[in-house]
Motif scaffolding. Structure first.
Motif, PDB file in Angstrom:
ATOM      1  N   HIS A  38       4.944   3.615  10.037  1.00 15.97           N
ATOM      2  CA  HIS A  38       5.388   4.365  11.214  1.00 15.97           C
ATOM      3  C   HIS A  38       6.792   3.919  11.625  1.00 15.97           C
ATOM      4  N   ASP A  39       7.024   2.604  11.616  1.00 10.12           N
ATOM      5  CA  ASP A  39       8.334   2.114  12.031  1.00 10.12           C
ATOM      6  C   ASP A  39       9.427   2.622  11.085  1.00 10.12           C
TER       7      ASP A  39
ATOM      8  N   VAL B 267       0.576  12.010   7.237  1.00 10.23           N
ATOM      9  CA  VAL B 267       0.496  10.809   6.389  1.00 10.23           C
ATOM     10  C   VAL B 267      -0.867  10.760   5.723  1.00 10.23           C
ATOM     11  N   GLU B 268      -0.895  10.484   4.430  1.00  4.47           N
ATOM     12  CA  GLU B 268      -2.157  10.382   3.702  1.00  4.47           C
ATOM     13  C   GLU B 268      -2.192   9.021   2.995  1.00  4.47           C
ATOM     14  N   PRO B 269      -3.183   8.179   3.315  1.00  2.00           N
ATOM     15  CA  PRO B 269      -3.243   6.866   2.661  1.00  2.00           C
ATOM     16  C   PRO B 269      -3.718   7.010   1.217  1.00  2.00           C
ATOM     17  N   LEU B 270      -3.172   6.222   0.316  1.00  2.00           N
ATOM     18  CA  LEU B 270      -3.537   6.294  -1.106  1.00  2.00           C
ATOM     19  C   LEU B 270      -4.151   4.972  -1.549  1.00  2.00           C
ATOM     20  N   ALA B 271      -5.237   5.061  -2.301  1.00  2.00           N
ATOM     21  CA  ALA B 271      -5.828   3.855  -2.892  1.00  2.00           C
ATOM     22  C   ALA B 271      -5.443   3.807  -4.367  1.00  2.00           C
TER      23      ALA B 271
ATOM     24  N   ASP C 200       1.352  -1.678   5.906  1.00  8.64           N
ATOM     25  CA  ASP C 200       0.265  -1.006   6.612  1.00  8.64           C
ATOM     26  C   ASP C 200       0.832   0.191   7.375  1.00  8.64           C
ATOM     27  N   ALA C 201      -0.027   0.895   8.110  1.00  8.23           N
ATOM     28  CA  ALA C 201       0.389   2.123   8.794  1.00  8.23           C
ATOM     29  C   ALA C 201       1.416   1.839   9.887  1.00  8.23           C
ATOM     30  N   THR C 202       1.367   0.648  10.469  1.00 11.12           N
ATOM     31  CA  THR C 202       2.328   0.302  11.526  1.00 11.12           C
ATOM     32  C   THR C 202       3.734   0.183  10.935  1.00 11.12           C
TER      33      THR C 202
ATOM     34  N   MET D 147       0.843  -1.198   0.000  1.00 11.93           N
ATOM     35  CA  MET D 147       0.000   0.000   0.000  1.00 11.93           C
ATOM     36  C   MET D 147       0.879   1.251   0.000  1.00 11.93           C
ATOM     37  N   GLU D 148       0.465   2.254  -0.814  1.00 14.71           N
ATOM     38  CA  GLU D 148       1.251   3.476  -0.902  1.00 14.71           C
ATOM     39  C   GLU D 148       0.688   4.572   0.019  1.00 14.71           C
ATOM     40  N   PHE D 149       1.593   5.430   0.486  1.00 14.25           N
ATOM     41  CA  PHE D 149       1.237   6.568   1.344  1.00 14.25           C
ATOM     42  C   PHE D 149       1.945   7.811   0.816  1.00 14.25           C
TER      43      PHE D 149
END
Lengths: 91, 91, 91, 91, 91, 91, 91, 91, 91, 91
Positions: free
Chosen positions: B65-66, B81-85, B60-62, B1-3
């Motif tokens: 974050h790491d 942070v902005e999640p991208l679909a 994922d976001a975890t 997943m891209e952010f």
């Protein structure tokens, strides 16, 4: 991965009471399916508003978008999505 | 997943020029590692600012974050942070 | 009654690493107690930030405030509280 | 020069489903041309919204505007443009 | 390509009056060079503030960033950049 | 005295294409007159938007308002005005 | 031309009570001169704040800036300026 | 006339625990006097914050400002004031 | 007590030019009465907008509301009110 | 538990004067019931606006939401709710 999703639904004035009622039944039915699949985990109402905040789980933002877009009221929903990371205390 | 990740770094005035220089070298080195792992895919500078916007990939976001927290300048970074679909045209 | 509580902690630069470490241990210990009491129900990290969002349960805003103020890092936390109403689908 | 371009499309209620469908096909066709020309480089969907964020390349803001204005849905798009500078790590 | 660039300069209290004076002379000198090169075309003061808005010309955002970063006061400037497209009436 | 004036024009859906076209011609004609008078000095397009930013000169805010209100599209323009002071480098 | 000017003054903690007192006397003296010249026409306090809003008159924004910058507390004032046009009912 | 007054108090880090404690006692004493005079009618805490919202009564904004400024912690309070009109249902 | 009152009037498109003209005459007449009573003391136009800012005097917020609500265009006005305290320099 | 509730009501233009009048009577009647039950404790008007701020008491946010949703004008109200904690001075 979990997401905090907030949305507010504004059905257009031009929609008849019957259409609105039917749409709400379909919305509830689809939401129940998403709960059973484990995609929609919790839902709260923002007091005083036609808005909800929910805890969702999806593989990624694309799967989440598809789940949200499958809701019958999606065309009239204003949605914002916040990605959540696992907190160290919960690992 | 891209952010899509935006951050602006503000080193404290109390940090010596040497410390700042060393920190920047370490930052560059860690960023290069994250590029090689495929976590950091692109990085742009916001003109006129000590800020960057980057395209990141993580499970994922975890995990994201790491990766961000592994940057030596992380304690002095203001991050959003902005999640991208995935867009249907790119599926 | 449930509340969505968001906070970001900024320890002052003047605090030593030891003090900060001790404070974090005390914070974790107090958070664990609040979890066992059922006051703190879930906690997520906002990716890229020293911020968390949590689901809390308390009789009212006064009890919630007392729980938040009992956290050792409270003097350095920027907190915002959002009251949640039960959603009809969950009644 | 690269630009980060964000837009959200709101077709008017008065537009028929057929018109909307035709417009979307034309939009997709024009977007494909812009991709082949190298003007539109990447496109992501903002989860939960009828919005996209894209990476565009153009000689300058005038050429970018002309490309955006060539999209059939442009009259119904709310657009914001952010100029991007090359990051030293990518020079 | 033209850019509208706004910045506000806040020199730290810890800087001596002499240092500040010297920095301002250097700033003026560098600004004059940027004017002669045609990079800085106009400069206005925002009334009541230590802020200016200027009209700049550069090949792209990278060249603009390098020009802004060459200003001696750049480390203490809060900058925002707005890309400008040619108006049809001026083509 | 110079002013930075930003406006975005939204013609109502109920206006016919002919009316809109005629209005745009009249707008262009009036803008040309204002340029010849020296009231409108420069005009840029904000990329991706039906918005412009312009450099205007008028004796005071009253004269500026009268010039803006003389534009045929004024009833459909959302305008914001920023007063500009002469920068010491340009005195 | 009239301007509505709002400012809030924050003297630094490092300033002694004596210095602050002296500065306030000088501020009052300079404000009185600006009133006698007709530059400062009215002054109100925003209740609960160390902020004022005032009605100023100056030939243009440059003259206004010079008047504001002549106030001894100017280096510690956060100022915003709003240009005012004559209302038709007062012409 | 009633006012809704919100304030958040931030004592400086340089203040000793003793000074802060003494200031809080003085604050409580002065608040009690304002309650007895009928100026301060109700006070609530914003949960999770060092902030309060209160219902005040004063002849006008000048009298309200004087009451607020009489609070010993006033120099460290960020205050906002909202004027309230009587609701027809309560006349 | 004085108030700074800002409002912007947006008459609906469905109102005929005649109705709008008549409403404006009535508005002007009522404003003149409020001036003679001393309730409306000054009125300025915000340049470029259908908005005004005015200086009003009323015993309290209730009397001010009644004066504003007596304006014929009140149903179409977006109003904001700021209470003003007397400045020590004007006591 | 007490809540500060702010709402602004915008009846649609399509509603006839009779319908609006009847709705307002029903609203007043229901508000009176909520006052007698002790749910609605105080109500103020925001001067210049069709908005009110009120002090409400309810067991929790769910009960508050139900009370607000029982108001006949609820479908046309924009509501925001702020939870209040008891201030130590009032315990």
């Amino acid at each position: 991965m979990e997401f905090l999703v907030r949305f507010e639904t504004t059905l257009p004035d031009s929609m008849s009471a019957d259409q609105a009622q039917q749409l709400k039944s379909q919305e509830r039915a689809r939401a129940m399916e998403l709960r059973q699949e484990g995609t929609l985990k919790r839902l709260w109402r923002i007091p005083g508003r036609r808005a909800v905040v929910g805890l969702w789980e999806a593989d990624d933002a694309t799967e989440l978008h598809d789940a949200l877009a499958s809701l019958p009221q999606f065309p009239w929903m204003e949605v914002s999505v916040e990605p959540l990371a696992t907190h160290p205390q919960e690992r």
